[in-house]
Design an enzyme around this catalytic site. Structure first.
Site, PDB file in Angstrom:
ATOM      1  CB  SER A 191      38.321  30.100  40.404  1.00 22.80           C
ATOM      2  OG  SER A 191      38.045  29.623  41.700  1.00 22.80           O
ATOM      3  CE1 TYR A 215      42.259  26.056  39.807  1.00 21.97           C
ATOM      4  CE2 TYR A 215      41.569  26.792  41.989  1.00 21.97           C
ATOM      5  CZ  TYR A 215      41.283  26.560  40.661  1.00 21.97           C
ATOM      6  OH  TYR A 215      40.032  26.834  40.192  1.00 21.97           O
ATOM      7  CE  LYS A 242      41.285  28.439  37.100  1.00 18.06           C
ATOM      8  NZ  LYS A 242      40.922  28.096  35.716  1.00 18.06           N
TER       9      LYS A 242
HETATM   10  N1  UFG Z   1      34.276  19.692  52.686  1.00 15.40           N
HETATM   11  C1  UFG Z   1      34.071  18.706  53.643  1.00 15.40           C
HETATM   12  N2  UFG Z   1      34.402  17.424  53.320  1.00 15.40           N
HETATM   13  C2  UFG Z   1      34.900  17.067  52.104  1.00 15.40           C
HETATM   14  C3  UFG Z   1      35.111  18.078  51.142  1.00 15.40           C
HETATM   15  C4  UFG Z   1      34.793  19.380  51.468  1.00 15.40           C
HETATM   16  O1  UFG Z   1      33.611  18.978  54.750  1.00 15.40           O
HETATM   17  O2  UFG Z   1      35.191  15.874  51.890  1.00 15.40           O
HETATM   18  C5  UFG Z   1      33.863  21.072  52.992  1.00 15.40           C
HETATM   19  C6  UFG Z   1      34.961  22.098  52.902  1.00 15.40           C
HETATM   20  O3  UFG Z   1      35.656  22.217  54.121  1.00 15.40           O
HETATM   21  C7  UFG Z   1      34.168  23.352  52.520  1.00 15.40           C
HETATM   22  C8  UFG Z   1      33.015  22.808  51.686  1.00 15.40           C
HETATM   23  O4  UFG Z   1      32.899  21.427  52.030  1.00 15.40           O
HETATM   24  O5  UFG Z   1      33.621  23.937  53.665  1.00 15.40           O
HETATM   25  C9  UFG Z   1      33.254  22.914  50.187  1.00 15.40           C
HETATM   26  O6  UFG Z   1      34.493  22.326  49.849  1.00 15.40           O
HETATM   27  P1  UFG Z   1      34.902  22.028  48.336  1.00 15.40           P
HETATM   28  O7  UFG Z   1      36.241  21.345  48.351  1.00 15.40           O
HETATM   29  O8  UFG Z   1      33.792  21.354  47.634  1.00 15.40           O
HETATM   30  O9  UFG Z   1      35.018  23.469  47.700  1.00 15.40           O
HETATM   31  P2  UFG Z   1      35.961  24.693  48.122  1.00 15.40           P
HETATM   32  O10 UFG Z   1      35.049  25.819  48.427  1.00 15.40           O
HETATM   33  O11 UFG Z   1      36.978  24.352  49.116  1.00 15.40           O
HETATM   34  O12 UFG Z   1      36.765  24.879  46.779  1.00 15.40           O
HETATM   35  C10 UFG Z   1      36.205  25.488  45.666  1.00 15.40           C
HETATM   36  C11 UFG Z   1      36.846  24.972  44.388  1.00 15.40           C
HETATM   37  C12 UFG Z   1      38.275  25.378  44.303  1.00 15.40           C
HETATM   38  C13 UFG Z   1      38.438  26.841  44.583  1.00 15.40           C
HETATM   39  C14 UFG Z   1      37.782  27.190  45.882  1.00 15.40           C
HETATM   40  C15 UFG Z   1      37.849  28.643  46.215  1.00 15.40           C
HETATM   41  O13 UFG Z   1      36.770  23.574  44.322  1.00 15.40           O
HETATM   42  O14 UFG Z   1      38.735  25.118  42.993  1.00 15.40           O
HETATM   43  O15 UFG Z   1      36.404  26.840  45.807  1.00 15.40           O
HETATM   44  O16 UFG Z   1      37.059  29.377  45.339  1.00 15.40           O
HETATM   45  F1  UFG Z   1      39.755  27.153  44.664  1.00 15.40           F
END
Ligand code: UFG
Length: 355
Positions: A124, A148, A152
Site C-alpha cells: 500500500s 496497519y 505492510k
Molecule cells: N475523506 C473525507 N470524508 C470521509 C472519508 C475520507 O473527507 O468520510 C477524505 C480524507 O480526509 C482523504 C480522502 O477523503 O483526504 C481519502 O480518504 P480515504 O479514507 O478514502 O483514503 P486514505 O487516502 O485516507 O486511505 C487510503 C487507504 C488506506 C491507506 C492510505 C494511505 O484506504 O488503507 O490510503 O495509503 F493506508
C-alpha cells in the site's frame, strides 16, 4: 499456470480473479470471508463463465494452509488477505500484527514447503507514511503512522529479506494508491461492512440514499480547493497490474516494488462533484475538522510500472465514479446477506458454480 489467490473473494481479489480466469489461468481462492462473501465469486463465475476453486481457510490455521498447498501445488500466489482499516488497527494492534504479519509468515512457510516461490503481495502507499515529497517514488523512504501501515512495511521487509536469502524467490510488492470503481457490469464491487471508512464508498452510499451527507475532513489544506487530494485508481486497472507483475516475475527473480496509481490526484470536492454529476443525485456534504493522521495530498509516480511492466492505468475519475455508481445503484446494500458459515467447501463450490 495455476495461481492461488488469498483473499480472492474481497474487493480487489474478486476483480483480479475475474481477470485471471478470463486470461485462462487456473485459479484457486482461499478466503475466511471475514470481510467478504462467496457471493462475489458466484458473480465472477457468472460473468466469465468459469469458476475458481474455493477453500474456506484462515491464514492463521497453518496446518490447514500447509495441507491445501500440498494438495494444490500452485505455481504462484497473489496475496490479498489481510485487515485494512487504519482506525481499527490503532484500537487493536495485536490483532493486526497477528492477522497480517503472522498470516503472511504462515503463507510463506506453506509456499516454501511445496517449492512455490513466486508471490505478488498487496502492499500500500501507506508505506510512504507522511512523506510530502510528491510524486511518491518507489525510492521514497518508508515509514508508518499506524499499526496497519506498519504491518505492510514489516511484510515488505520480510519479503525483501526472504528474496535476499534465497535466489529462487520472485516477489512483487505492489503499492496501491486509493482503489475505487467496480467491474463495468455493476455485478461486483466494494461492499464495506458498517460505516465506510473510505471516501468513495461513503459518497456512493450518500448518492444512493443510504446515508445522509458526506463529512469532508478538512477544508483548509494547501490544495487546489482546500480538501484532501488522493490518487484514485480503478480496481480493474489495479487487477491488470497484478497480472502484469505476475508475468514479469516469470522472467525475473528477486524482490521488486511498483507503485500502482494513476499519477494524478483528485480532491474530495472533485470526487463529490463527479458523483453528483454521474448519478444525477444530490450529494450533500459538510466541511468538518481534519481527520487525525491524514496528509494534504498524495499521488504516485507510476513510471516504473509503465517501464518495467508495460502497465498503466487507463481509466479516469469519470469512469471510476460511473462504474461505482452502477454497482451501488444495482446493489444499494451490497451483496445479499446470507449464512455461509456452516457450508462445507464442497457446498461453497457448488454455490459459486450455481449448482
Ligand atoms: N475523506 C473525507 N470524508 C470521509 C472519508 C475520507 O473527507 O468520510 C477524505 C480524507 O480526509 C482523504 C480522502 O477523503 O483526504 C481519502 O480518504 P480515504 O479514507 O478514502 O483514503 P486514505 O487516502 O485516507 O486511505 C487510503 C487507504 C488506506 C491507506 C492510505 C494511505 O484506504 O488503507 O490510503 O495509503 F493506508
Amino acid at each position: 499456470m495455476h495461481v492461488l489467490v488469498t483473499g480472492g473473494a474481497g474487493f480487489i481479489g474478486s476483480h483480479t480473479v475475474a481477470h485471471l480466469l478470463t486470461d485462462g489461468y487456473r485459479v484457486s481462492v482461499i478466503d475466511n470471508f471475514s470481510n467478504s462473501s462467496p457471493e462475489s465469486l458466484r458473480r465472477v463465475a457468472n460473468l466469465v463463465g468459469k469458476s475458481p476453486e474455493l477453500y474456506n481457510i484462515d491464514l492463521l490455521d497453518a496446518p490447514a494452509l500447509k495441507n491445501v498447498f500440498e494438495s494444490l501445488r500452485p505455481d504462484a500466489v497473489i496475496h490479498f488477505a489481510g485487515l485494512k482499516a487504519v482506525g481499527e488497527s490503532v484500537a487493536q494492534p495485536l490483532r493486526y500484527y497477528r492477522n497480517n504479519v503472522t498470516g503472511t509468515l504462515n503463507l510463506l512457510e506453506a509456499m516454501e514447503a511445496v517449492d512455490c516461490r513466486t508471490l505478488v503481495f498487496s502492499s500500500s502507499a501507506t508505506v510512504y507514511g507522511e512523506s510530502t515529497a510528491l510524486p511518491l517514488l518507489e525510492t521514497t523512504p518508508r515509514s508508518a503512522t499506524n499499526p496497519y501501515g506498519r504491518t505492510k512495511l514489516h511484510i515488505e521487509e520480510m519479503l525483501e529479506e526472504l528474496a535476499a536469502s534465497d535466489p529462487r524467490w520472485a516477489i512483487a510488492n505492489l503499492r496501491y494508491f486509493n482503489p475505487v470503481g467496480a467491474h463495468e457490469s455493476g455485478d461486483i464491487g466494494e461492499d464495506p461492512q458498517g460505516i465506510p471508512n473510505n471516501l468513495m464508498p461513503f459518497v456512493a452510499q450518500v448518492a444512493v440514499g443510504v446515508r445522509e451527507k458526506v463529512s469532508v475532513f478538512g477544508g483548509d489544506y494547501p490544495t487546489v480547493d482546500g480538501t484532501g487530494v488522493r490518487d484514485y485508481i480503478h480496481v480493474v486497472d489495479l487487477a491488470a497490474g497484478h497480472l502484469a507483475a505476475l508475468n514479469y516475475l516469470q522472467g525475473s527473480k528477486g524482490a521488486h516494488v511498483w507503485n500502482l496509481g494513476t499519477g494524478a490526484g483528485s480532491s474530495v470536492l472533485e470526487v463529490i462533484d463527479a458523483f453528483a454529476r454521474v448519478s444525477k443525485r444530490p450529494v450533500p456534504y459538510q466541511i468538518t475538522d481534519r481527520r487525525a493522521g491524514d496528509v494534504a495530498e498524495n499521488y504516485a509516480d507510476p513510471e516504473k510500472a509503465r517501464l518495467d511492466l508495460g502497465w498503466k492505468a487507463e481509466r479516469g475519475l469519470e469512469q471510476m465514479v460511473g462504474d461505482m455508481w452502477r454497482w451501488q445503484s444495482q446493489n444499494p446494500t451490497g451483496f445479499p446477506d446470507r449464512e455461509f458459515g456452516t457450508m462445507s467447501d464442497q457446498e461453497l463450490n457448488e454455490f459459486i458454480r450455481g449448482e
